[in-house]
Motif scaffolding. Sequence first.
Motif, PDB file in Angstrom:
ATOM      1  N   ARG A  96     145.085  98.223 -58.516  1.00  0.00           N
ATOM      2  CA  ARG A  96     143.859  97.498 -58.169  1.00  0.00           C
ATOM      3  C   ARG A  96     143.335  96.644 -59.324  1.00  0.00           C
ATOM      4  O   ARG A  96     142.491  95.776 -59.125  1.00  0.00           O
ATOM      5  N   ASP A 104     144.546 108.005 -59.003  1.00  0.00           N
ATOM      6  CA  ASP A 104     143.826 106.763 -58.781  1.00  0.00           C
ATOM      7  C   ASP A 104     142.364 107.074 -58.470  1.00  0.00           C
ATOM      8  O   ASP A 104     142.064 107.927 -57.631  1.00  0.00           O
ATOM      9  N   GLY A 139     140.141 104.752 -57.379  1.00  0.00           N
ATOM     10  CA  GLY A 139     139.622 103.592 -56.676  1.00  0.00           C
ATOM     11  C   GLY A 139     138.476 103.892 -55.736  1.00  0.00           C
ATOM     12  O   GLY A 139     137.645 103.017 -55.464  1.00  0.00           O
ATOM     13  N   SER A 140     138.381 105.120 -55.242  1.00  0.00           N
ATOM     14  CA  SER A 140     137.315 105.443 -54.302  1.00  0.00           C
ATOM     15  C   SER A 140     135.951 105.476 -54.972  1.00  0.00           C
ATOM     16  O   SER A 140     134.930 105.179 -54.334  1.00  0.00           O
ATOM     17  N   PRO A 155     135.769 101.210 -57.739  1.00  0.00           N
ATOM     18  CA  PRO A 155     136.587 100.178 -57.084  1.00  0.00           C
ATOM     19  C   PRO A 155     136.506  98.826 -57.774  1.00  0.00           C
ATOM     20  O   PRO A 155     135.663  98.591 -58.646  1.00  0.00           O
ATOM     21  N   LEU A 194     135.621  95.195 -56.641  1.00  0.00           N
ATOM     22  CA  LEU A 194     134.986  94.501 -55.525  1.00  0.00           C
ATOM     23  C   LEU A 194     134.464  93.155 -55.994  1.00  0.00           C
ATOM     24  O   LEU A 194     134.124  92.978 -57.175  1.00  0.00           O
ATOM     25  N   ILE A 234     127.478  99.504 -55.924  1.00  0.00           N
ATOM     26  CA  ILE A 234     128.577 100.460 -55.849  1.00  0.00           C
ATOM     27  C   ILE A 234     127.998 101.863 -56.001  1.00  0.00           C
ATOM     28  O   ILE A 234     127.291 102.140 -56.972  1.00  0.00           O
TER      29      ILE A 234
END
Length: 690
Positions: free
Chosen positions: A91, A242, A244-245, A248, A250, A258
């Motif tokens: 990401r 990871d 990412g949750s 992230p 964005l 966020i």
Amino acid sequence: MTVFIGVPALLGAIFAIGVCGHRPALPSKWVASCDSDFGSSKTAMVLSDASISWSFKHYLDCSNRAIWARWINPAENSTFYVGVGTPPMPRFAALRADALIIGPGLPALSAAAKLLLPAEVLSDPVWNITGIGAIFHRSPQDQSTCGHLGAVMAKASTVKNGRCDFYEPYGATNSWRILDADGNQLPTSGAMYYAAVFLQSDTSGKVGIALGTWAENFMTASNLTSPNCKRSFPDWSEQKEDQGSCLPVLSCPLANPIPRITCTLSTCPRAVVAKACEDTIASSMMCTMGRVCDCSAVIKTNACGTTITSAMGNTDVNAVCAKTCNVTCSATATETTTSQSMNMVCGGDKCPVAAKAWSAGMMPMHSKMAIKYTCDTELDFIRGMIPHHQGAVDMCDILTMDLACTASGDLDGMVALCSHLRIEQTKEIAGMTSWLGSRAVEAKCDGAESGCGNLACPSSKAFMAANAVMHEVMVVRIGCMHEVDFVRQMLPHHAGAIEMCNILERTTQLSDPYLVELCFNITRAQRAELAWMSEWLVSRSQPLSATCQECAHGIPPSQPNAHCEDILPSTSFCHKPGWNCACEFAILEVPCGKTLQTAEYGYFNPTSMCRRSCGLCPADREPLFHQPCNDTEDSPHDHALHDATTGNDADHSLRNATTGAVSHAPRKTLGTFPLQFWLGVATLAMVLKR
């Protein structure tokens, strides 16, 4: 003939080992900054000393476009570095970072550069300062090579899976290097300068930022800027999973902020290692030092039940591949703490887990150093020094992996110290194991506290006395500041290694070239680290000793003075094995009271790094082992220490140790310097020419 012998080796060593350690710019409890932290020149992070290297991590969450830092320029035309990296996760693949260095005497920004700056950066009040200018650095889109890196980072980075990747030895992590802006000259001494780092695209994302020079200094205490970040950042480099949750990438601006979801890891790294019947190779030295990390690959060439021998030491395949090799489970050392091991520390009521970990961790070294003596002094020395060295590595693992739950955090400089120590001690363990070869004999002493076997000769008596004193002084009162407790135990540990070398030299006609060189390196490096750790405690207003002994008549235990030595051998400058980075030669090129500034590496300052060679230390060294209850007669601890240090053995080795006896192994002559040394000479010549 003028010979570059100290500083060129110092500079050449950096080329050989890669990058020096960046000092964390955030206080120990903060993994990273985030949100609105350091979002403008007015709220910029303050670098207290721009002549050394700094780093910190930040999560951009669309609150601000840039992260700012500011500092006072230490000298006219000093050099300054800005580097940016990001974790090697998919990401983050599109992230590119730009940087501005802003201050007086720098050129005016071009119209083309202004078009590439975020509006928020262009409107910052820093531009209202009279005479201000800037240097602009842009991250290239093509990062399939490391061609955008400067000379120092290029030596430590390689292309992996199509990206320029940097392996960080201090934390054993990898990152994509997306910007490397080295060699910036800041013209005005004493003036305020600023750096702003921002992503080219207006998105959220993780960045690691390095600032300053390549000069390392983890010893001196410093005032650090505390962020206000409310997010959690375990496993910043995402080596395990990871994130990412919760963190992230964005596009900004966001309709909704966020969420501050807490990223958590279920266990510390060593808790994973401690699970019975699991493959633990990913946390072993084999893997973290860039070796094979997969058990299925290992057993193709190294069968279960065998031992892998390498420069990193010996690795038991069954131990690191227990699940793959179907090894029967057994209790771990921390689960089988004995009553004897619980006597290795005192106190710790507020941190019983730490007290138990220190006790259990020191016990293997204590028991394995109680060898079956042969009166072959060289053989007994090596057999005792191997578990002694391994004990230092184990203590570092307790600090960084059991108690701190991280091998890549700050710990106020202890991660860097342990990284140096682990590399050096592991290398020397491998060398000593190779020296032993077939000469190893049964070393187990059932029921013997300090040793067994042939105890009639002077060397056996002296080794046993030295070990008894070392273990006595290593029993410290745990104060629950893990870094401080670690240093207080490591000081007598290092003193023990020096004294073992002293005994070897006084009780045998030492002629083995390997042992001569080994003891020279041990004595020089351990004395440097004694001084480094002493100064580390002093600069933080911490007592050097926290003994468990109770002195007679209620007299409080005394405190030792700090060790004063040349600390140059304990720095990254001299970390390359085989380099004779000696202050007595360095000051011939850079006299005491002067400094050498280079474009790549910042300052070499002999006044701070070569205190003994510059005549700033007392002629008589501090005793290796401090007696906190000296001149008292009622404490059994004092009697044991007195007997050892006055020397009932024939050669009085411990008495000599307490007066500061030092290894007399010969220094290398000019003719014995390796080819890399002469490359270092050429390197310095090129640097100075530029």
